[in-house]
Design a protein around this motif. Sequence first.
Motif, mmCIF file in Angstrom:
data_model
loop_
_atom_site.group_PDB
_atom_site.id
_atom_site.type_symbol
_atom_site.label_atom_id
_atom_site.label_comp_id
_atom_site.label_asym_id
_atom_site.label_seq_id
_atom_site.Cartn_x
_atom_site.Cartn_y
_atom_site.Cartn_z
ATOM 1 N N LYS A 74 -3.341 -0.488 -1.525
ATOM 2 C CA LYS A 74 -3.069 -1.911 -1.272
ATOM 3 C C LYS A 74 -4.139 -2.802 -1.918
ATOM 4 N N MET A 75 -5.414 -2.413 -1.746
ATOM 5 C CA MET A 75 -6.494 -3.283 -2.187
ATOM 6 C C MET A 75 -6.703 -3.283 -3.697
ATOM 7 N N GLU A 103 -3.733 6.047 6.523
ATOM 8 C CA GLU A 103 -4.442 4.758 6.561
ATOM 9 C C GLU A 103 -5.432 4.652 5.393
ATOM 10 N N GLY A 128 0.802 -1.219 0.000
ATOM 11 C CA GLY A 128 0.000 0.000 0.000
ATOM 12 C C GLY A 128 0.833 1.267 0.000
ATOM 13 N N CYS A 159 -10.271 6.910 10.260
ATOM 14 C CA CYS A 159 -8.855 6.623 9.980
ATOM 15 C C CYS A 159 -8.107 7.904 9.626
ATOM 16 N N ARG A 202 -4.840 1.806 2.443
ATOM 17 C CA ARG A 202 -5.882 0.812 2.147
ATOM 18 C C ARG A 202 -6.251 0.865 0.658
ATOM 19 N N ARG A 203 -6.478 2.051 0.132
ATOM 20 C CA ARG A 203 -6.937 2.168 -1.246
ATOM 21 C C ARG A 203 -5.887 1.630 -2.221
ATOM 22 N N SER A 263 -11.140 -1.359 -1.968
ATOM 23 C CA SER A 263 -10.217 -0.303 -2.400
ATOM 24 C C SER A 263 -10.934 1.024 -2.632
#
Length: 368
Positions: A342-343, A335, A85, A331, A339-340, A358
């Motif tokens: 990474k997913m 964070e 991420g 968050c 997350r966005r 995501s």
Amino acid sequence: MPGVTLPPFPDNVPTHPLLVIDYELIKKNDTEEISRLWKAATQLGFWYLKNHGADEEVNGMFDMGAETMALPLSEKMKFEQGDDGRSFGYKAAGANATDETGRPDTVEFINVSKDDILSFPTVTHRTYPSTVVDRMESTIKPFATKSLEVTNTMLGVFERQLGLPEGALAERHNLLEKSGSETRCIKNPPKQRPSDGDASNKSTVEEEEKAALGAHTDFGSISFLHNRLGGLQVLPPGYDSWHYIRPLPGHAVCNIGDALTLFSGGILRSNLHRVVLPPGEQAYFERWSLVFFLRPGADILLRPLTEESSIIAEAVNNVSEDERKRFYPGCTAIEWFTRRIKMQRMKNRMGPESWQASRGMEHNPKAY
Ligand SMILES: O=C(O)CCC(=O)C(=O)O
Ligand SMILES: [Fe+2]
């Protein structure tokens, strides 16, 4: 790219008009121009910016991008962002999904962190290819400095228009704090010309519509984008089809990202957009684009600034319970961002739920 004459953007494709905002007038605090910028940022969340004064720096950045992408893939991969991420560094074509079905993207890009630029030669986050290092002082720092000035000036306008106390947004974008702010130079390969008589080479409609970079809202606060060829599309509010944004020489395209939507309780709009092959003859050319992403400090909590502005408090009060929940993701900026990124990595994909995980403030999560 230098020396290449590009075909014009065709007249027979659906485009969406954007307001043209004059940066010189914004700097002079021109009331009428400020209300036009406010209209653009709250209704579509996209606008053209002229007289931004960054043309020379933009050209240098495109040269840096070309030099970087010309390196052998094995060299570029030494600087790949990885699957955790993190956004800084190189992203190879095909590393990200563009939709729920896991169709891979076709763009490659090199992202350079604002923090690494400002601390150079000291490394804050990571190291970069030699083509980046060689141009850090001469090209990348001047571009980032200009982009920070332009985006922070517009941030100041939004702070005042939202009725926030002076510094409320500025201190959440403190230059000296670590953040996800970065420059990005993107290359998308051209469409192959079908060779005569080779039916297998004929591109299908599906292929034509394939996203080079999937539908998304930007993660941060303000994006300052430069491109030469078409291919950028928006899904305007109230429409269910994509519209091209026509590139205008000397005009940047600016847009609002999720962080400002969250801080403003939905008053500022981060609109869905994507990149596809450029239309018509332009499709046969490499597409290059360049973005500076202004993002909040890494540890800043993303939530509506209701205690600091009655305008924001009222906006949050006026939405449904479900909608309100979306404004409190609980968050920090880093964070959200992690997350966005990474997913959407193909390596982390388990199924359609990964794409859903995501997503950010997309107004139509089903749109591809
Ligand atoms: O290449 C473009 O025109 C847009 C790129 C973009 O939307 C992004 O990198 O977030
Ligand atoms: Fe974007």
